[in-house]
Design a protein around this motif. Structure first.
Motif, PDB file in Angstrom:
ATOM      1  N   LEU A  96       0.814  -1.211   0.000  1.00 28.89           N
ATOM      2  CA  LEU A  96       0.000   0.000   0.000  1.00 28.89           C
ATOM      3  C   LEU A  96       0.847   1.260   0.000  1.00 28.89           C
ATOM      4  CD1 LEU A  96      -2.821  -1.071   2.484  1.00 28.89           C
ATOM      5  CD2 LEU A  96      -2.870  -1.053  -0.022  1.00 28.89           C
ATOM      6  N   ALA A  97       1.914   1.284   0.776  1.00 27.10           N
ATOM      7  CA  ALA A  97       2.779   2.469   0.804  1.00 27.10           C
ATOM      8  C   ALA A  97       3.366   2.733  -0.581  1.00 27.10           C
ATOM      9  CB  ALA A  97       3.881   2.302   1.846  1.00 27.10           C
ATOM     10  N   ALA A  98       3.798   1.685  -1.263  1.00 24.50           N
ATOM     11  CA  ALA A  98       4.344   1.848  -2.617  1.00 24.50           C
ATOM     12  C   ALA A  98       3.285   2.379  -3.580  1.00 24.50           C
ATOM     13  CB  ALA A  98       4.907   0.523  -3.126  1.00 24.50           C
ATOM     14  N   GLN A  99       2.071   1.890  -3.465  1.00 25.34           N
ATOM     15  CA  GLN A  99       0.991   2.374  -4.324  1.00 25.34           C
ATOM     16  C   GLN A  99       0.660   3.835  -4.035  1.00 25.34           C
ATOM     17  OE1 GLN A  99      -2.485  -0.250  -4.684  1.00 25.34           O
ATOM     18  NE2 GLN A  99      -1.208  -1.892  -3.854  1.00 25.34           N
ATOM     19  N   LEU A 100       0.664   4.206  -2.762  1.00 28.59           N
ATOM     20  CA  LEU A 100       0.405   5.594  -2.399  1.00 28.59           C
ATOM     21  C   LEU A 100       1.516   6.512  -2.901  1.00 28.59           C
ATOM     22  CD1 LEU A 100      -0.956   4.951   1.177  1.00 28.59           C
ATOM     23  CD2 LEU A 100      -2.264   5.945  -0.724  1.00 28.59           C
ATOM     24  N   LEU A 101       2.759   6.060  -2.797  1.00 30.91           N
ATOM     25  CA  LEU A 101       3.870   6.861  -3.320  1.00 30.91           C
ATOM     26  C   LEU A 101       3.754   7.021  -4.833  1.00 30.91           C
ATOM     27  CD1 LEU A 101       6.917   5.629  -1.214  1.00 30.91           C
ATOM     28  CD2 LEU A 101       5.686   7.811  -1.040  1.00 30.91           C
ATOM     29  N   ALA A 102       3.348   5.965  -5.522  1.00 31.61           N
ATOM     30  CA  ALA A 102       3.159   6.049  -6.976  1.00 31.61           C
ATOM     31  C   ALA A 102       2.047   7.044  -7.321  1.00 31.61           C
ATOM     32  CB  ALA A 102       2.848   4.674  -7.553  1.00 31.61           C
ATOM     33  N   SER A 103       0.979   7.055  -6.558  1.00 31.27           N
ATOM     34  CA  SER A 103      -0.108   8.016  -6.784  1.00 31.27           C
ATOM     35  C   SER A 103       0.379   9.443  -6.557  1.00 31.27           C
ATOM     36  CB  SER A 103      -1.291   7.721  -5.862  1.00 31.27           C
ATOM     37  OG  SER A 103      -1.876   6.485  -6.199  1.00 31.27           O
ATOM     38  N   ALA A 104       1.141   9.655  -5.495  1.00 32.77           N
ATOM     39  CA  ALA A 104       1.687  10.986  -5.215  1.00 32.77           C
ATOM     40  C   ALA A 104       2.634  11.422  -6.338  1.00 32.77           C
ATOM     41  CB  ALA A 104       2.404  10.990  -3.870  1.00 32.77           C
ATOM     42  N   GLU A 105       3.432  10.490  -6.832  1.00 32.89           N
ATOM     43  CA  GLU A 105       4.357  10.815  -7.921  1.00 32.89           C
ATOM     44  C   GLU A 105       3.593  11.176  -9.196  1.00 32.89           C
ATOM     45  OE1 GLU A 105       7.886   8.691 -10.497  1.00 32.89           O
ATOM     46  OE2 GLU A 105       7.687   8.160  -8.364  1.00 32.89           O
ATOM     47  N   SER A 106       2.564  10.433  -9.531  1.00 35.09           N
ATOM     48  CA  SER A 106       1.746  10.760 -10.710  1.00 35.09           C
ATOM     49  C   SER A 106       1.118  12.136 -10.562  1.00 35.09           C
ATOM     50  CB  SER A 106       0.650   9.715 -10.917  1.00 35.09           C
ATOM     51  OG  SER A 106       1.203   8.483 -11.275  1.00 35.09           O
ATOM     52  N   HIS A 107       0.600  12.411  -9.383  1.00 36.51           N
ATOM     53  CA  HIS A 107       0.009  13.711  -9.091  1.00 36.51           C
ATOM     54  C   HIS A 107       1.039  14.825  -9.309  1.00 36.51           C
ATOM     55  CE1 HIS A 107      -2.247  16.757  -6.822  1.00 36.51           C
ATOM     56  NE2 HIS A 107      -1.120  16.997  -6.190  1.00 36.51           N
ATOM     57  N   ALA A 108       2.241  14.623  -8.785  1.00 35.34           N
ATOM     58  CA  ALA A 108       3.297  15.631  -8.918  1.00 35.34           C
ATOM     59  C   ALA A 108       3.684  15.842 -10.379  1.00 35.34           C
ATOM     60  CB  ALA A 108       4.522  15.210  -8.099  1.00 35.34           C
ATOM     61  N   ARG A 109       3.851  14.764 -11.111  1.00 37.15           N
ATOM     62  CA  ARG A 109       4.210  14.877 -12.535  1.00 37.15           C
ATOM     63  C   ARG A 109       3.143  15.649 -13.315  1.00 37.15           C
ATOM     64  NH1 ARG A 109       8.540  11.767 -14.001  1.00 37.15           N
ATOM     65  NH2 ARG A 109       9.118  10.078 -12.592  1.00 37.15           N
ATOM     66  N   GLU A 110       1.873  15.358 -13.041  1.00 35.45           N
ATOM     67  CA  GLU A 110       0.778  16.055 -13.726  1.00 35.45           C
ATOM     68  C   GLU A 110       0.815  17.553 -13.467  1.00 35.45           C
ATOM     69  OE1 GLU A 110      -2.727  14.123 -12.237  1.00 35.45           O
ATOM     70  OE2 GLU A 110      -2.289  12.265 -13.328  1.00 35.45           O
ATOM     71  N   ARG A 111       1.369  17.960 -12.342  1.00 33.55           N
ATOM     72  CA  ARG A 111       1.428  19.367 -11.975  1.00 33.55           C
ATOM     73  C   ARG A 111       2.774  20.005 -12.262  1.00 33.55           C
ATOM     74  NH1 ARG A 111      -2.259  16.738 -10.327  1.00 33.55           N
ATOM     75  NH2 ARG A 111      -4.281  17.538  -9.700  1.00 33.55           N
ATOM     76  N   GLY A 112       3.665  19.262 -12.891  1.00 36.80           N
ATOM     77  CA  GLY A 112       4.967  19.814 -13.253  1.00 36.80           C
ATOM     78  C   GLY A 112       5.921  19.993 -12.091  1.00 36.80           C
ATOM     79  N   ILE A 113       5.702  19.273 -11.023  1.00 39.38           N
ATOM     80  CA  ILE A 113       6.605  19.337  -9.871  1.00 39.38           C
ATOM     81  C   ILE A 113       7.868  18.555 -10.218  1.00 39.38           C
ATOM     82  CG2 ILE A 113       6.896  18.665  -7.447  1.00 39.38           C
ATOM     83  CD1 ILE A 113       3.824  19.098  -7.160  1.00 39.38           C
ATOM     84  N   ALA A 114       9.025  19.176 -10.039  1.00 38.90           N
ATOM     85  CA  ALA A 114      10.286  18.577 -10.470  1.00 38.90           C
ATOM     86  C   ALA A 114      10.921  17.657  -9.442  1.00 38.90           C
ATOM     87  CB  ALA A 114      11.283  19.679 -10.834  1.00 38.90           C
ATOM     88  N   LYS A 115      10.513  17.798  -8.167  1.00 40.40           N
ATOM     89  CA  LYS A 115      11.164  17.019  -7.117  1.00 40.40           C
ATOM     90  C   LYS A 115      10.161  16.711  -6.018  1.00 40.40           C
ATOM     91  CE  LYS A 115      13.757  19.084  -4.008  1.00 40.40           C
ATOM     92  NZ  LYS A 115      14.877  19.764  -3.315  1.00 40.40           N
TER      93      LYS A 115
END
Length: 162
Positions: A96-115
């Motif tokens: 679950l933690a890995a899936q949540l991190l993947a969701s957060a990463e997708s969210h960040a990429r969609e918003r142009g967050i670089a880090k």
């Protein structure tokens, strides 16, 4: 058991507050002293804080069980700071933690967050490392609790998004 990752809902706040208390007290005790656990736990009280964070623009991803009950969550701030990643003790080691991190990463990429960056506990550090985060140091600090400054530490980590 089947799980789903979904956005936070207003009625999740109470369940998240209960979950984080259980996670810190039960899981945190595997790496931190009782005094450290008490000080850490005291910083995470009340359901209202989740509502405030969402109102400020933070995003919470929730892992819910088959009955749609929250069992884990991640909270990401607008600048890419991953402030919370907690699992209920009864739902650890299920990815679950890995899936949540993947969701957060997708969210960040969609918003142009670089880090993405975080301050991981000893227990969360391996999950972040498996997700590609790099340790950038060790942070020693104190938490004021019951009239004392309780020493504790965590691990600043970051992941550059390309």
């Amino acid at each position: 058991m089947a799980y789903a990752i979904r956005p936070y809902r207003e009625n999740d706040a109470e369940a998240l507050a209960i979950m984080v208390a259980a996670a810190i007290s039960e899981i945190g005790a595997h790496a931190y002293s009782p005094e450290q656990v008490a000080a850490w736990s005291a910083r995470h009280t009340g359901a209202g804080r989740y509502r405030e964070r969402v109102a400020m623009g933070d995003v919470i991803f929730v892992a819910a069980d088959a009955d749609d009950k929250p069992v884990a969550y991640a909270l990401i701030e607008r600048d890419g700071h991953l402030d919370h990643l907690y699992n209920h003790p009864d739902h650890t080691r299920r990815g679950l933690a890995a899936q949540l991190l993947a969701s957060a990463e997708s969210h960040a990429r969609e918003r142009g967050i670089a880090k993405l960056y975080t301050e991981a506990s000893d227990l969360a550090r391996p999950v972040f490392e498996r997700a590609g985060y790099i340790v950038t140091g060790k942070r020693e600090f104190t938490i004021a609790h019951e009239g004392r400054d309780v020493p504790i530490h965590n691990w600043p980590m970051e992941k550059l998004l390309k």
